[in-house]
Design a protein around this motif. Sequence first.
Motif, PDB file in Angstrom:
ATOM      1  N   GLN A  22       0.839  -1.211   0.000  1.00  0.00           N
ATOM      2  CA  GLN A  22       0.000   0.000   0.000  1.00  0.00           C
ATOM      3  C   GLN A  22       0.875   1.262   0.000  1.00  0.00           C
ATOM      4  O   GLN A  22       0.416   2.336   0.337  1.00  0.00           O
ATOM      5  CB  GLN A  22      -0.924   0.006   1.222  1.00  0.00           C
ATOM      6  CG  GLN A  22      -1.972  -1.086   1.241  1.00  0.00           C
ATOM      7  CD  GLN A  22      -1.404  -2.437   1.678  1.00  0.00           C
ATOM      8  OE1 GLN A  22      -0.437  -2.495   2.449  1.00  0.00           O
ATOM      9  NE2 GLN A  22      -1.991  -3.517   1.205  1.00  0.00           N
ATOM     10  N   ASP A  27      -3.069   3.440   7.760  1.00  0.00           N
ATOM     11  CA  ASP A  27      -4.394   3.000   8.181  1.00  0.00           C
ATOM     12  C   ASP A  27      -4.450   3.080   9.706  1.00  0.00           C
ATOM     13  O   ASP A  27      -3.491   3.546  10.357  1.00  0.00           O
ATOM     14  CB  ASP A  27      -4.711   1.597   7.659  1.00  0.00           C
ATOM     15  CG  ASP A  27      -3.788   0.524   8.212  1.00  0.00           C
ATOM     16  OD1 ASP A  27      -2.843   0.846   8.979  1.00  0.00           O
ATOM     17  OD2 ASP A  27      -3.994  -0.664   7.882  1.00  0.00           O
ATOM     18  N   ASP A  64      -4.425   6.187   4.020  1.00  0.00           N
ATOM     19  CA  ASP A  64      -5.049   5.104   3.261  1.00  0.00           C
ATOM     20  C   ASP A  64      -6.522   5.475   3.065  1.00  0.00           C
ATOM     21  O   ASP A  64      -7.342   5.337   3.968  1.00  0.00           O
ATOM     22  CB  ASP A  64      -4.918   3.790   4.039  1.00  0.00           C
ATOM     23  CG  ASP A  64      -5.388   2.583   3.239  1.00  0.00           C
ATOM     24  OD1 ASP A  64      -6.353   2.724   2.453  1.00  0.00           O
ATOM     25  OD2 ASP A  64      -4.798   1.503   3.384  1.00  0.00           O
ATOM     26  N   LEU A  65      -6.831   5.969   1.875  1.00  0.00           N
ATOM     27  CA  LEU A  65      -8.173   6.504   1.630  1.00  0.00           C
ATOM     28  C   LEU A  65      -9.251   5.431   1.715  1.00  0.00           C
ATOM     29  O   LEU A  65     -10.393   5.720   2.074  1.00  0.00           O
ATOM     30  CB  LEU A  65      -8.215   7.200   0.269  1.00  0.00           C
ATOM     31  CG  LEU A  65      -7.292   8.423   0.144  1.00  0.00           C
ATOM     32  CD1 LEU A  65      -7.399   9.029  -1.241  1.00  0.00           C
ATOM     33  CD2 LEU A  65      -7.611   9.461   1.215  1.00  0.00           C
ATOM     34  N   LYS A  66      -8.893   4.179   1.397  1.00  0.00           N
ATOM     35  CA  LYS A  66      -9.871   3.095   1.532  1.00  0.00           C
ATOM     36  C   LYS A  66     -10.206   2.856   2.994  1.00  0.00           C
ATOM     37  O   LYS A  66     -11.364   2.637   3.352  1.00  0.00           O
ATOM     38  CB  LYS A  66      -9.332   1.815   0.895  1.00  0.00           C
ATOM     39  CG  LYS A  66      -9.213   1.869  -0.624  1.00  0.00           C
ATOM     40  CD  LYS A  66      -8.705   0.554  -1.177  1.00  0.00           C
ATOM     41  CE  LYS A  66      -8.579   0.593  -2.689  1.00  0.00           C
ATOM     42  NZ  LYS A  66      -8.053  -0.693  -3.240  1.00  0.00           N
ATOM     43  N   ALA A  67      -9.196   2.908   3.833  1.00  0.00           N
ATOM     44  CA  ALA A  67      -9.404   2.654   5.260  1.00  0.00           C
ATOM     45  C   ALA A  67     -10.193   3.773   5.927  1.00  0.00           C
ATOM     46  O   ALA A  67     -10.837   3.556   6.953  1.00  0.00           O
ATOM     47  CB  ALA A  67      -8.064   2.466   5.955  1.00  0.00           C
ATOM     48  N   SER A  69     -12.525   5.812   4.278  1.00  0.00           N
ATOM     49  CA  SER A  69     -13.532   6.261   3.316  1.00  0.00           C
ATOM     50  C   SER A  69     -14.853   6.661   3.973  1.00  0.00           C
ATOM     51  O   SER A  69     -15.582   7.502   3.450  1.00  0.00           O
ATOM     52  CB  SER A  69     -13.793   5.165   2.273  1.00  0.00           C
ATOM     53  OG  SER A  69     -14.253   3.985   2.904  1.00  0.00           O
TER      54      SER A  69
END
Length: 238
Positions: A22, A27, A64-67, A69
Amino acid sequence: MTLRIEEPASGVMLLTLDRPAQRNAIDLALADALAAALAEFEAEPRWRAGVVTGAPPAFCAGLDLKAFSAPDAPRNRVTEVIVAIAGRHKPMIAAVNGAAYTGGLEIAISCDFIIAAESARFADTHAKIGALSGSGMGSRLPRAVGARFARQMMLTCAPIDAATALRVGLANEVVADDALLPRAIELAALMAGHDPEIVGIAKQVVDRGTEATLAEAIAIEREALARRKAQGAMTWKR
């Protein structure tokens, strides 16, 4: 594992952000691991200097943009970690390899200085993703590179290479990638070998002085010297 903690030289804590797939984006697990490591670094006399780096191929790609969101994601936990890095009383070097973007750049400029690998790239992409920093980017970056270049970085979001970072004062040195950690550890070991009280006072003088006017900075320096003299002779044996 999201964070590796090692002691490559006596008294030196080496923190390696370890999410290479990543690009070491932060995160919650990494934020919490960093917070715990920084608390130990500050509290434990064994640690006298530190180095933070990233597992190749990057230093840190930021949040971490997914973590994070979800609208209610606790982004403040990352802000708290970056503020903790900046608030240390012991010296820490950022050994930047590859990308140091946005939150990664904030980590780097929150350290006392940056040693960059030739592969290092630096960028602030907050404007690109429609966000604002809550961790001091708009205050620390201008102090590192000057207001004009900070505007260029923050408003264009375009990355700069290691040579440019050296030219504008963001990086202290640029070295070959394979020399990055040895050089950063060498410098940290030099700091760890000095009287920790004197190192802490000198760091505080610089930290407080750069946030003040020249007259205030001189007064801060004189105050520190007077306080130290009142404590007795400046002697220390390792």
